[in-house]
Motif scaffolding. Structure first.
Motif, PDB file in Angstrom:
ATOM      1  N   ILE A 129       0.747  -1.219  -0.024  1.00 55.59           N
ATOM      2  CA  ILE A 129       0.074   0.076   0.027  1.00 55.59           C
ATOM      3  C   ILE A 129       0.895   1.346   0.007  1.00 55.59           C
ATOM      4  CG2 ILE A 129      -1.637   1.576   1.417  1.00 55.59           C
ATOM      5  CD1 ILE A 129      -2.805  -1.387   2.188  1.00 55.59           C
ATOM      6  N   SER A 130       1.917   1.125   0.730  1.00 58.10           N
ATOM      7  CA  SER A 130       2.698   2.492   1.132  1.00 58.10           C
ATOM      8  C   SER A 130       3.573   2.652  -0.256  1.00 58.10           C
ATOM      9  CB  SER A 130       3.688   2.468   2.120  1.00 58.10           C
ATOM     10  OG  SER A 130       4.552   1.308   1.840  1.00 58.10           O
TER      11      SER A 130
ATOM     12  N   ALA B  78      -8.151  -0.504   0.224  1.00 52.51           N
ATOM     13  CA  ALA B  78      -6.703  -0.617   0.200  1.00 52.51           C
ATOM     14  C   ALA B  78      -6.185  -0.158  -1.278  1.00 52.51           C
ATOM     15  CB  ALA B  78      -6.502  -2.082   0.351  1.00 52.51           C
ATOM     16  N   GLN B  79      -6.971  -0.311  -2.273  1.00 53.06           N
ATOM     17  CA  GLN B  79      -6.610  -0.032  -3.738  1.00 53.06           C
ATOM     18  C   GLN B  79      -6.548   1.378  -3.758  1.00 53.06           C
ATOM     19  OE1 GLN B  79      -4.938  -2.057  -5.889  1.00 53.06           O
ATOM     20  NE2 GLN B  79      -5.388  -3.771  -4.717  1.00 53.06           N
ATOM     21  N   MET B  80      -7.520   2.253  -3.230  1.00 54.48           N
ATOM     22  CA  MET B  80      -7.526   3.687  -3.135  1.00 54.48           C
ATOM     23  C   MET B  80      -6.456   4.251  -2.443  1.00 54.48           C
ATOM     24  SD  MET B  80      -8.778   6.645  -3.830  1.00 54.48           S
ATOM     25  CE  MET B  80     -10.611   6.639  -4.408  1.00 54.48           C
ATOM     26  N   ASP B  81      -5.962   3.516  -1.111  1.00 57.66           N
ATOM     27  CA  ASP B  81      -4.902   4.032  -0.544  1.00 57.66           C
ATOM     28  C   ASP B  81      -3.549   3.710  -1.197  1.00 57.66           C
ATOM     29  OD1 ASP B  81      -6.431   4.283   1.831  1.00 57.66           O
ATOM     30  OD2 ASP B  81      -5.935   2.540   2.786  1.00 57.66           O
ATOM     31  N   ARG B  82      -3.499   3.033  -2.196  1.00 55.22           N
ATOM     32  CA  ARG B  82      -2.185   3.009  -3.044  1.00 55.22           C
ATOM     33  C   ARG B  82      -2.287   4.366  -3.639  1.00 55.22           C
ATOM     34  NH1 ARG B  82      -1.726  -2.917  -5.854  1.00 55.22           N
ATOM     35  NH2 ARG B  82       0.296  -2.250  -5.941  1.00 55.22           N
ATOM     36  N   VAL B  83      -3.194   4.577  -4.400  1.00 57.64           N
ATOM     37  CA  VAL B  83      -3.242   5.681  -5.057  1.00 57.64           C
ATOM     38  C   VAL B  83      -2.984   7.129  -4.229  1.00 57.64           C
ATOM     39  CG1 VAL B  83      -4.717   7.482  -6.628  1.00 57.64           C
ATOM     40  CG2 VAL B  83      -5.047   4.730  -6.838  1.00 57.64           C
ATOM     41  N   ARG B  84      -3.491   7.030  -3.038  1.00 60.24           N
ATOM     42  CA  ARG B  84      -3.357   8.198  -2.018  1.00 60.24           C
ATOM     43  C   ARG B  84      -1.657   8.229  -1.762  1.00 60.24           C
ATOM     44  NH1 ARG B  84      -6.448   6.565   2.816  1.00 60.24           N
ATOM     45  NH2 ARG B  84      -5.663   8.510   3.666  1.00 60.24           N
ATOM     46  N   CYS B  85      -1.184   7.205  -1.776  1.00 66.83           N
ATOM     47  CA  CYS B  85       0.230   7.129  -1.231  1.00 66.83           C
ATOM     48  C   CYS B  85       1.170   7.820  -2.444  1.00 66.83           C
ATOM     49  CB  CYS B  85       0.786   5.780  -0.959  1.00 66.83           C
ATOM     50  SG  CYS B  85       0.354   5.335   0.751  1.00 66.83           S
ATOM     51  N   LEU B  86       0.756   7.313  -3.783  1.00 65.84           N
ATOM     52  CA  LEU B  86       1.263   7.794  -4.837  1.00 65.84           C
ATOM     53  C   LEU B  86       1.089   9.317  -4.956  1.00 65.84           C
ATOM     54  CD1 LEU B  86       0.612   5.268  -7.672  1.00 65.84           C
ATOM     55  CD2 LEU B  86       2.907   5.801  -6.653  1.00 65.84           C
TER      56      LEU B  86
END
Length: 285
Positions: free
Chosen positions: A76-77, A211-219
């Motif tokens: 995720i990060s 979780a998939q949205m969190d991956r975008v947020r980290c980007l």
């Protein structure tokens, strides 16, 4: 031609071997134990690699759950990059375990869409699934816009102080440029809204699908100015909630949740290898 030694020769050889065997010493011996010599680098390189990894990662036992949680967080990060190869052997060394708990953790991560197992090829970090991002956006907007209305209606003085303190903590993290802390405090802020609303479990439900949205947020946090945008939106939400402005809080939350979503195309262009839009099927929110 080779011929076996006679009986006397065999006995002599056996005797020599016996007398040359090291004698066991009593436990109270004052002699220093024999020291292990380091193997030559060129001859046994793998031994040195294992020794180095063992020193860097003490051989503490990790359960499957612990390994799963660490690897999930790394995906995720972005610490583990999309399409990066995942090795059971390497992860076993990292955590100081056998391959069995690593294999079990991998299976869970594959089932949840964080890893992809390709038969006869290997296991890889899954690219970000845009269809899942759209689904998580729908769930978050539906639930959080409702909980923020309830929070604005129910908030008390102690809650106001807590919410204001969280916003200031995030502001300090933004000033220091601490991406991981900014992300953590973002999560705490939204969880606090659910708690104030009287529906703490709602945030747990949201965590399970975003979780998939969190991956975008980290980007998105790789762009420094983006952290300021998120912080300012949190300030607006908090101000509306603390003023018991339910309508304003709902509008502010909706706009906030759509901020990252609205920039997905830009983020996907900047990180093309990180995304997989092959299953993309959605309606615009």
């Amino acid at each position: 031609m080779f011929s076996p030694p006679d009986a006397d020769a065999r006995l002599s050889t056996f005797y020599v071997v016996l007398v040359r065997l090291p004698r066991s010493r009593p436990c109270h011996s004052t002699r220093e134990p024999a020291k292990l010599t380091q193997p030559p680098v060129g001859r046994y390189p793998s031994i040195l690699v294992v020794e180095s990894l063992a020193m860097a990662h003490p051989a503490t036992r990790h359960s499957t759950d612990q390994i799963y949680n660490v690897l999930r967080s790394d995906v995720i990060s972005g610490a583990l990059k999309p399409r990066e190869s995942m090795s059971e052997a390497r992860m076993a060394l990292r955590f100081g375990v056998s391959r069995t708990p690593v294999r079990e953790a991998f299976k869970r991560l594959v089932d949840e869409g964080f890893l992809v197992a390709v038969p006869q090829v290997g296991t890889f970090v899954a690219p970000i699934d845009l269809a899942a991002v759209h689904d998580s956006q729908f769930v978050r907007e539906t639930l959080e816009c409702r909980t923020v209305v309830l929070a604005a209606q129910r908030i008390g003085d102690a809650d106001c102080r807590r919410l204001a303190a969280l916003v200031e903590e995030q502001a300090e993290a933004v000033r220091r440029g601490e991406r991981s802390e900014i992300f953590r405090l973002d999560e705490v802020f939204h969880a606090e809204i659910s708690r104030i609303a009287g529906h703490r479990a709602v945030w747990s439900m949201i965590e399970g699908v975003k979780a998939q949205m969190d991956r975008v947020r980290c980007l998105s946090l790789e762009t420094p100015s983006w952290s300021e945008v998120i912080l300012n939106e949190h300030r607006v939400i908090a101000a509306c909630v603390m003023k018991h402005d339910a309508k304003g809080a709902e509008a502010a939350m909706r706009a906030h949740l759509r901020t990252v979503f609205a920039t997905i195309d830009t983020i996907a262009k900047d990180h093309a290898d990180a995304f997989d839009d092959s299953r993309l099927a959605h309606e615009d929110p």
